[in-house]
Write a protein that holds these residues in place. Structure first.
Motif, PDB file in Angstrom:
ATOM      1  N   GLU A 153       0.833  -1.201   0.000  1.00  0.00           N
ATOM      2  CA  GLU A 153       0.000   0.000   0.000  1.00  0.00           C
ATOM      3  C   GLU A 153       0.869   1.253   0.000  1.00  0.00           C
ATOM      4  OE1 GLU A 153      -2.778   0.948  -0.626  1.00  0.00           O
ATOM      5  OE2 GLU A 153      -3.760   2.242   0.823  1.00  0.00           O
ATOM      6  N   GLN A 154       0.450   2.255  -0.785  1.00  0.00           N
ATOM      7  CA  GLN A 154       1.154   3.532  -0.859  1.00  0.00           C
ATOM      8  C   GLN A 154       0.342   4.595  -0.134  1.00  0.00           C
ATOM      9  OE1 GLN A 154       4.134   4.008  -2.166  1.00  0.00           O
ATOM     10  NE2 GLN A 154       4.222   6.224  -1.855  1.00  0.00           N
ATOM     11  N   ASN A 165      -9.154  -2.055   6.768  1.00  0.00           N
ATOM     12  CA  ASN A 165      -9.929  -2.898   5.855  1.00  0.00           C
ATOM     13  C   ASN A 165      -9.037  -3.834   5.053  1.00  0.00           C
ATOM     14  OD1 ASN A 165     -12.437  -1.868   6.618  1.00  0.00           O
ATOM     15  ND2 ASN A 165     -12.336  -0.201   5.124  1.00  0.00           N
ATOM     16  N   LEU A 166      -7.884  -3.338   4.651  1.00  0.00           N
ATOM     17  CA  LEU A 166      -6.956  -4.173   3.885  1.00  0.00           C
ATOM     18  C   LEU A 166      -6.382  -5.288   4.756  1.00  0.00           C
ATOM     19  CD1 LEU A 166      -4.981  -1.454   1.855  1.00  0.00           C
ATOM     20  CD2 LEU A 166      -6.797  -2.971   1.019  1.00  0.00           C
ATOM     21  N   GLU A 167      -6.116  -4.985   6.016  1.00  0.00           N
ATOM     22  CA  GLU A 167      -5.532  -5.985   6.918  1.00  0.00           C
ATOM     23  C   GLU A 167      -6.482  -7.138   7.193  1.00  0.00           C
ATOM     24  OE1 GLU A 167      -2.260  -3.964   9.752  1.00  0.00           O
ATOM     25  OE2 GLU A 167      -4.325  -3.322  10.129  1.00  0.00           O
ATOM     26  N   LYS A 168      -7.770  -6.940   6.944  1.00  0.00           N
ATOM     27  CA  LYS A 168      -8.724  -8.037   7.101  1.00  0.00           C
ATOM     28  C   LYS A 168      -8.545  -9.073   5.993  1.00  0.00           C
ATOM     29  CE  LYS A 168     -12.245  -5.038   9.226  1.00  0.00           C
ATOM     30  NZ  LYS A 168     -13.584  -4.417   9.055  1.00  0.00           N
ATOM     31  N   ILE A 169      -7.871  -8.658   4.926  1.00  0.00           N
ATOM     32  CA  ILE A 169      -7.688  -9.528   3.765  1.00  0.00           C
ATOM     33  C   ILE A 169      -6.322 -10.202   3.778  1.00  0.00           C
ATOM     34  CG2 ILE A 169      -7.551  -9.568   1.230  1.00  0.00           C
ATOM     35  CD1 ILE A 169      -9.496  -7.166   1.253  1.00  0.00           C
ATOM     36  N   ALA A 170      -5.264  -9.441   4.091  1.00  0.00           N
ATOM     37  CA  ALA A 170      -3.903  -9.978   4.070  1.00  0.00           C
ATOM     38  C   ALA A 170      -2.987  -9.010   4.806  1.00  0.00           C
ATOM     39  CB  ALA A 170      -3.428 -10.162   2.628  1.00  0.00           C
ATOM     40  N   PRO A 171      -1.769  -9.460   5.161  1.00  0.00           N
ATOM     41  CA  PRO A 171      -0.796  -8.524   5.745  1.00  0.00           C
ATOM     42  C   PRO A 171      -0.537  -7.360   4.797  1.00  0.00           C
ATOM     43  CG  PRO A 171      -0.065 -10.790   6.009  1.00  0.00           C
ATOM     44  CD  PRO A 171      -1.256 -10.839   5.101  1.00  0.00           C
ATOM     45  N   VAL A 172      -0.372  -6.163   5.358  1.00  0.00           N
ATOM     46  CA  VAL A 172      -0.202  -4.952   4.561  1.00  0.00           C
ATOM     47  C   VAL A 172       1.131  -4.304   4.892  1.00  0.00           C
ATOM     48  CG1 VAL A 172      -1.129  -2.671   4.007  1.00  0.00           C
ATOM     49  CG2 VAL A 172      -2.692  -4.565   4.523  1.00  0.00           C
ATOM     50  N   VAL A 173       1.914  -4.010   3.851  1.00  0.00           N
ATOM     51  CA  VAL A 173       3.158  -3.263   4.006  1.00  0.00           C
ATOM     52  C   VAL A 173       2.940  -1.874   3.410  1.00  0.00           C
ATOM     53  CG1 VAL A 173       5.567  -3.058   3.285  1.00  0.00           C
ATOM     54  CG2 VAL A 173       4.649  -5.286   3.982  1.00  0.00           C
ATOM     55  N   VAL A 174       3.243  -0.844   4.186  1.00  0.00           N
ATOM     56  CA  VAL A 174       3.021   0.543   3.780  1.00  0.00           C
ATOM     57  C   VAL A 174       4.333   1.170   3.311  1.00  0.00           C
ATOM     58  CG1 VAL A 174       2.442   2.858   4.623  1.00  0.00           C
ATOM     59  CG2 VAL A 174       1.035   0.885   5.284  1.00  0.00           C
TER      60      VAL A 174
END
Length: 344
Positions: A153-154, A165-174
């Motif tokens: 994610e940017q 919301n994204l973290e409910k789907i998969a790990p998120v790297v910003v």
């Protein structure tokens, strides 16, 4: 209009960097049939991903043995990455470019359809496996169906991050702004996340070698000539930035800049009067989609026509990708400038 070269679509350096990517047979990407075929292929790929099959374009088995590990992202978030991320979803074009150069095509991204048919560095690549997640907002339902291993994610402000919301789907790297103007950083950090740090260093070394070779040739022929790149983004909207890959005498192409050119590595707006004062011998211009007609109107302007580059027929046009300092776009821009100057 004085001489303006058409963009080249494939160059030797870019071909080397993206070896393994498929080629499209058609040179024209702006057709309804091509867009339709890409959409159908992307939909089929989404079904394969949902069913647990290896999607077209996603390579496996190349990651270094680093998993599981914890990655600290630009927002200072600690993200546990338990296994090699084979299915990577993204929301930002530079991430897509870096993944391509790391031989790790993403499974999905925002604005995929748009960039498939408009972004010159993508020409002749088979990007049909990449699912379009929407233009302005991510289609969360579709993203969840794809079951990505990780989401890149940017954000504009790393101090104000909301990826719940994204973290409910998969790990998120910003990631933050640094990826916009530093493609080496982008390659290295994304390489760490997906277990391809060694691959990132190989790609960087290869490009640095090409830059060094081109620098020697260009400095022999253009040491006394000033060369600059600017972006035309509409009427009276001219932007410049110091791009080390183009101007640095030790690590870039070593192009000689005119006096008065900015030292900022982020884009700054300049006036027509400032362009006249700089008065480059050679001028490369990034012209964005929809601004071509306005750019042609400049040749009716006596001030524009007073520029040395214009009078000598040394103005060369790139598409909007020349504005981007992301990995693949930088290679594309460097390749275009080198070939143009060596053939001039």
């Amino acid at each position: 209009m004085k001489r303006i070269l058409r963009l080249i679509t494939v160059t030797s350096l870019m071909a080397l960097m993206v070896t393994g990517c498929g080629k499209n047979n058609s040179k024209s990407v702006n057709t309804d049939s091509k867009t339709s075929e890409a959409s159908e292929s992307a939909n089929e790929n989404a079904k394969d991903i949902k069913n647990g099959e290896n999607p077209k374009g996603v390579e496996t088995g190349g990651a270094e043995s680093i998993f599981p590990f914890t990655y600290t992202d630009a927002a200072n978030r600690e993200v546990l990455i338990e296994k090699e991320p084979l299915k990577v979803a993204i929301s930002y074009l530079p991430h897509w470019e870096s993944l391509i150069m790391l031989d790790a095509m993403p499974i999905a991204t925002t604005a995929a359809e748009h960039y498939r048919v408009t972004w010159d560095p993508f020409m002749d690549m088979d990007l049909s496996s990449v699912v379009d997640l929407g233009d302005s907002e991510i289609n969360l339902e579709l993203l969840a169906e794809l079951e990505p291993d990780i989401i890149l994610e940017q954000v504009q402000d790393v101090s104000n991050v909301n990826v719940e919301n994204l973290e409910k789907i998969a790990p998120v790297v910003v990631f933050g702004d640094k990826v916009k103007m530093d493609w080496r950083y982008s390659l290295r950090e994304i390489g760490k996340v997906i277990g391809r740090a060694e691959k990132a260093e190989e790609v960087i070394a290869e490009i640095d070698g090409k830059l060094a070779s081109a620098r020697t040739q260009l400095q022999e022929r253009y040491a006394d000539q000033t060369v600059m790149l600017m972006s035309f983004m509409g009427e009276d909207r001219y932007f410049c930035a110091y791009r080390p890959d183009l101007y640095d005498k030790e690590t870039g192409l070593g192009l000689t800049l005119p006096e008065g050119f900015t030292t900022s590595e982020t884009y700054e707006q300049v006036s027509m009067e400032a362009l006249v004062e700089m008065d480059p011998d050679y001028l490369f211009v990034n012209v964005f989609d929809g601004s071509e007609a306005l750019f042609k109107e400049l040749y009716e302007n006596s001030v524009w026509n007073s520029l040395t580059a214009v009078k000598e027929g040394h103005v060369f046009m790139l598409d909007g990708s020349g504005h981007a300092a992301s990995a693949l776009s930088t290679v594309h821009t460097v390749d275009f400038i080198v070939e143009t100057l060596l053939e001039n």
